[in-house]
Design a protein around this motif. Structure first.
Motif, PDB file in Angstrom:
ATOM      1  N   GLN A 174       0.823  -1.198   0.000  1.00 20.71           N
ATOM      2  CA  GLN A 174       0.000   0.000   0.000  1.00 20.71           C
ATOM      3  C   GLN A 174       0.864   1.258   0.000  1.00 20.71           C
ATOM      4  O   GLN A 174       0.569   2.233  -0.715  1.00 20.71           O
ATOM      5  CB  GLN A 174      -0.916  -0.010   1.241  1.00 20.71           C
ATOM      6  N   ARG A 175       1.935   1.227   0.737  1.00 19.81           N
ATOM      7  CA  ARG A 175       2.836   2.384   0.742  1.00 19.81           C
ATOM      8  C   ARG A 175       3.500   2.561  -0.618  1.00 19.81           C
ATOM      9  O   ARG A 175       3.687   3.685  -1.116  1.00 19.81           O
ATOM     10  CB  ARG A 175       3.887   2.190   1.842  1.00 19.81           C
ATOM     11  N   LEU A 176       3.838   1.450  -1.265  1.00 19.62           N
ATOM     12  CA  LEU A 176       4.440   1.528  -2.605  1.00 19.62           C
ATOM     13  C   LEU A 176       3.456   2.085  -3.614  1.00 19.62           C
ATOM     14  O   LEU A 176       3.834   2.918  -4.481  1.00 19.62           O
ATOM     15  CB  LEU A 176       4.915   0.133  -3.029  1.00 19.62           C
ATOM     16  N   GLN A 177       2.185   1.655  -3.526  1.00 17.52           N
ATOM     17  CA  GLN A 177       1.173   2.191  -4.447  1.00 17.52           C
ATOM     18  C   GLN A 177       0.980   3.693  -4.231  1.00 17.52           C
ATOM     19  O   GLN A 177       0.825   4.474  -5.192  1.00 17.52           O
ATOM     20  CB  GLN A 177      -0.146   1.447  -4.241  1.00 17.52           C
ATOM     21  N   ASP A 178       0.967   4.089  -2.980  1.00 11.43           N
ATOM     22  CA  ASP A 178       0.827   5.527  -2.712  1.00 11.43           C
ATOM     23  C   ASP A 178       1.997   6.316  -3.290  1.00 11.43           C
ATOM     24  O   ASP A 178       1.829   7.425  -3.843  1.00 11.43           O
ATOM     25  CB  ASP A 178       0.733   5.758  -1.208  1.00 11.43           C
ATOM     26  N   GLU A 179       3.179   5.766  -3.186  1.00 10.17           N
ATOM     27  CA  GLU A 179       4.351   6.439  -3.751  1.00 10.17           C
ATOM     28  C   GLU A 179       4.271   6.512  -5.271  1.00 10.17           C
ATOM     29  O   GLU A 179       4.632   7.530  -5.887  1.00 10.17           O
ATOM     30  CB  GLU A 179       5.621   5.703  -3.318  1.00 10.17           C
ATOM     31  N   LEU A 180       3.762   5.429  -5.917  1.00 12.42           N
ATOM     32  CA  LEU A 180       3.626   5.438  -7.376  1.00 12.42           C
ATOM     33  C   LEU A 180       2.606   6.471  -7.837  1.00 12.42           C
ATOM     34  O   LEU A 180       2.791   7.140  -8.869  1.00 12.42           O
ATOM     35  CB  LEU A 180       3.227   4.044  -7.870  1.00 12.42           C
ATOM     36  N   ARG A 181       1.518   6.598  -7.124  1.00  7.45           N
ATOM     37  CA  ARG A 181       0.521   7.608  -7.485  1.00  7.45           C
ATOM     38  C   ARG A 181       1.105   9.018  -7.417  1.00  7.45           C
ATOM     39  O   ARG A 181       0.698   9.930  -8.133  1.00  7.45           O
ATOM     40  CB  ARG A 181      -0.672   7.511  -6.539  1.00  7.45           C
ATOM     41  N   THR A 182       2.046   9.172  -6.553  1.00  4.19           N
ATOM     42  CA  THR A 182       2.664  10.512  -6.439  1.00  4.19           C
ATOM     43  C   THR A 182       3.719  10.725  -7.523  1.00  4.19           C
ATOM     44  O   THR A 182       3.869  11.832  -8.071  1.00  4.19           O
ATOM     45  CB  THR A 182       3.308  10.646  -5.052  1.00  4.19           C
ATOM     46  N   ILE A 183       4.453   9.677  -7.887  1.00  2.00           N
ATOM     47  CA  ILE A 183       5.587   9.821  -8.816  1.00  2.00           C
ATOM     48  C   ILE A 183       5.156   9.792 -10.269  1.00  2.00           C
ATOM     49  O   ILE A 183       5.677  10.557 -11.116  1.00  2.00           O
ATOM     50  CB  ILE A 183       6.624   8.713  -8.541  1.00  2.00           C
ATOM     51  N   LEU A 184       4.172   9.011 -10.659  1.00  4.95           N
ATOM     52  CA  LEU A 184       3.825   8.834 -12.079  1.00  4.95           C
ATOM     53  C   LEU A 184       3.372  10.122 -12.770  1.00  4.95           C
ATOM     54  O   LEU A 184       3.792  10.402 -13.899  1.00  4.95           O
ATOM     55  CB  LEU A 184       2.752   7.752 -12.222  1.00  4.95           C
ATOM     56  N   PRO A 185       2.530  10.928 -12.169  1.00  2.53           N
ATOM     57  CA  PRO A 185       2.152  12.175 -12.878  1.00  2.53           C
ATOM     58  C   PRO A 185       3.350  13.080 -13.137  1.00  2.53           C
ATOM     59  O   PRO A 185       3.415  13.789 -14.159  1.00  2.53           O
ATOM     60  CB  PRO A 185       1.157  12.818 -11.939  1.00  2.53           C
ATOM     61  N   LEU A 228       6.231  12.096 -13.904  1.00  7.77           N
ATOM     62  CA  LEU A 228       7.003  11.529 -15.005  1.00  7.77           C
ATOM     63  C   LEU A 228       6.228  11.551 -16.326  1.00  7.77           C
ATOM     64  O   LEU A 228       6.711  11.034 -17.332  1.00  7.77           O
ATOM     65  CB  LEU A 228       7.398  10.077 -14.687  1.00  7.77           C
ATOM     66  N   GLY A 229       5.049  12.146 -16.340  1.00  4.88           N
ATOM     67  CA  GLY A 229       4.246  12.214 -17.567  1.00  4.88           C
ATOM     68  C   GLY A 229       3.455  10.977 -17.834  1.00  4.88           C
ATOM     69  O   GLY A 229       3.144  10.670 -18.987  1.00  4.88           O
ATOM     70  N   HIS A 230       3.137  10.224 -16.843  1.00  6.21           N
ATOM     71  CA  HIS A 230       2.340   9.007 -16.980  1.00  6.21           C
ATOM     72  C   HIS A 230       1.104   9.116 -16.102  1.00  6.21           C
ATOM     73  O   HIS A 230       1.110   9.815 -15.087  1.00  6.21           O
ATOM     74  CB  HIS A 230       3.141   7.773 -16.569  1.00  6.21           C
ATOM     75  N   GLU A 231       0.086   8.425 -16.551  1.00  7.67           N
ATOM     76  CA  GLU A 231      -1.115   8.312 -15.731  1.00  7.67           C
ATOM     77  C   GLU A 231      -1.261   6.851 -15.293  1.00  7.67           C
ATOM     78  O   GLU A 231      -0.816   5.940 -15.995  1.00  7.67           O
ATOM     79  CB  GLU A 231      -2.342   8.756 -16.509  1.00  7.67           C
ATOM     80  N   GLU A 232      -1.898   6.706 -14.267  1.00 11.71           N
ATOM     81  CA  GLU A 232      -2.050   5.355 -13.712  1.00 11.71           C
ATOM     82  C   GLU A 232      -3.511   4.953 -13.687  1.00 11.71           C
ATOM     83  O   GLU A 232      -4.381   5.789 -13.471  1.00 11.71           O
ATOM     84  CB  GLU A 232      -1.494   5.273 -12.291  1.00 11.71           C
ATOM     85  N   ILE A 233      -3.755   3.738 -13.988  1.00  7.17           N
ATOM     86  CA  ILE A 233      -5.111   3.170 -13.905  1.00  7.17           C
ATOM     87  C   ILE A 233      -5.024   1.942 -12.996  1.00  7.17           C
ATOM     88  O   ILE A 233      -4.209   1.037 -13.240  1.00  7.17           O
ATOM     89  CB  ILE A 233      -5.641   2.770 -15.299  1.00  7.17           C
ATOM     90  N   LEU A 234      -5.824   1.956 -12.032  1.00  8.99           N
ATOM     91  CA  LEU A 234      -5.827   0.835 -11.090  1.00  8.99           C
ATOM     92  C   LEU A 234      -6.940  -0.137 -11.462  1.00  8.99           C
ATOM     93  O   LEU A 234      -8.088   0.260 -11.632  1.00  8.99           O
ATOM     94  CB  LEU A 234      -6.032   1.318  -9.652  1.00  8.99           C
ATOM     95  N   ARG A 235      -6.585  -1.358 -11.644  1.00  6.82           N
ATOM     96  CA  ARG A 235      -7.600  -2.380 -11.870  1.00  6.82           C
ATOM     97  C   ARG A 235      -8.300  -2.748 -10.567  1.00  6.82           C
ATOM     98  O   ARG A 235      -7.928  -2.307  -9.484  1.00  6.82           O
ATOM     99  CB  ARG A 235      -6.951  -3.623 -12.488  1.00  6.82           C
ATOM    100  N   ASP A 243      -8.255  -5.620  -9.262  1.00  3.09           N
ATOM    101  CA  ASP A 243      -7.422  -6.476  -8.420  1.00  3.09           C
ATOM    102  C   ASP A 243      -6.260  -5.730  -7.795  1.00  3.09           C
ATOM    103  O   ASP A 243      -5.409  -6.336  -7.169  1.00  3.09           O
ATOM    104  CB  ASP A 243      -6.890  -7.666  -9.230  1.00  3.09           C
ATOM    105  N   GLY A 244      -6.173  -4.429  -8.009  1.00  2.00           N
ATOM    106  CA  GLY A 244      -5.120  -3.635  -7.383  1.00  2.00           C
ATOM    107  C   GLY A 244      -3.908  -3.472  -8.248  1.00  2.00           C
ATOM    108  O   GLY A 244      -2.950  -2.824  -7.848  1.00  2.00           O
ATOM    109  N   THR A 245      -3.863  -4.049  -9.520  1.00  2.00           N
ATOM    110  CA  THR A 245      -2.702  -3.867 -10.406  1.00  2.00           C
ATOM    111  C   THR A 245      -2.724  -2.457 -10.997  1.00  2.00           C
ATOM    112  O   THR A 245      -3.777  -1.917 -11.316  1.00  2.00           O
ATOM    113  CB  THR A 245      -2.760  -4.872 -11.557  1.00  2.00           C
TER     114      THR A 245
END
Length: 254
Positions: free
Chosen positions: A220-231, A233-240, A242-244
């Protein structure tokens, strides 16, 4: 040892009682003869000078002799009742000894009956068989035939009890109980092992759950960090569901 000492003391007491009776009777007879002879002038009276308050009583010896004779005769009156008491004590003593002998003979016959040594079924033959066994037993040679007959009859009456508690049946019951006891002991050993295994598994489950909780927290901490870092870097994230996380470039998304 206590029974022998009691018998010895009882014998000494009986001898002393008979001696006392003989002494009382002889004393009373002697005093009666002396007093009678003195009354008829054939023998002198007892001389016993007594002085009271300065006065001397010359006939005090005669009065004393007469009083002693009367007392001795009166004591002899109670000797028949004492003899009856001694006879009752002796009878009671013989009864106790006889009952002890009967009980000892019955115990031997009952023990033999429990071992199925007697095979005859009719009452007369069964009693005769038990009586013959008791007569030839080395521990009962000194007992009277009447006592042995009573013990044989008692053994015949309790033959059903001897059959119920026969030696082979008692041994089988003991073997069965011993086997059950061993089974219970083995079950308790297995139960203790199962308890130890259950405690180990419970501790293991707790450790696994703790590790899963730590892993889920890290994810969960890693996902939170990714949500902060991806925008950034010019990427958007979509969460399925199942949490992928699926990274989609921003230009491709436009």
């Amino acid at each position: 040892m206590t029974a022998q000492l009691r018998s010895i003391l009882f014998l000494i007491q009986s001898l002393l009682q008979r001696l006392a009776v003989a002494v009382f009777a002889a004393t009373a007879l002697i005093l009666l003869l002396l007093t009678g002879m003195a009354a008829f002038g054939a023998a002198p009276w007892l001389e016993l000078p007594v002085s009271i308050g300065g006065a001397t009583y010359d006939q005090a010896g005669m009065y004393t002799q007469i009083a002693g004779t009367v007392l001795a005769v009166l004591l002899c009156v109670y000797l028949p009742s004492n003899a009856r008491i001694m006879q009752l004590e002796n009878s009671h003593r013989r009864f106790e000894i006889g009952m002890q002998d009967v009980a000892r003979a019955y115990a031997i016959a009952h023990s033999a009956d429990r071992e199925n040594l007697f095979q005859l079924s009719s009452e007369f033959d069964a009693v005769r068989e038990r009586l013959a066994y008791l007569r030839t037993h080395p521990e009962l040679e000194s007992l009277e035939p009447a006592l042995l007959e009573i013990a044989a009859q008692m053994s015949h009456i309790s033959r059903e009890l001897a059959d119920v508690y026969a030696t082979d049946k008692v041994e089988r019951a003991r073997a069965f109980l011993k086997q059950r006891q061993e089974e219970v002991a083995q079950f308790n050993i297995r139960l203790e092992k199962a308890k130890a295994l259950t405690t180990e598994l419970r501790h293991w489950v707790h450790e696994v759950e703790l590790e899963e909780s730590v892993a889920a927290s890290q994810l969960q901490r890693l996902q939170d960090e990714l949500r902060t870092i991806l925008p950034e870097l010019g990427h958007e994230e979509i969460l399925r569901a199942d949490g992928t996380v699926i990274d989609i470039p921003r230009k491709a998304a436009e």
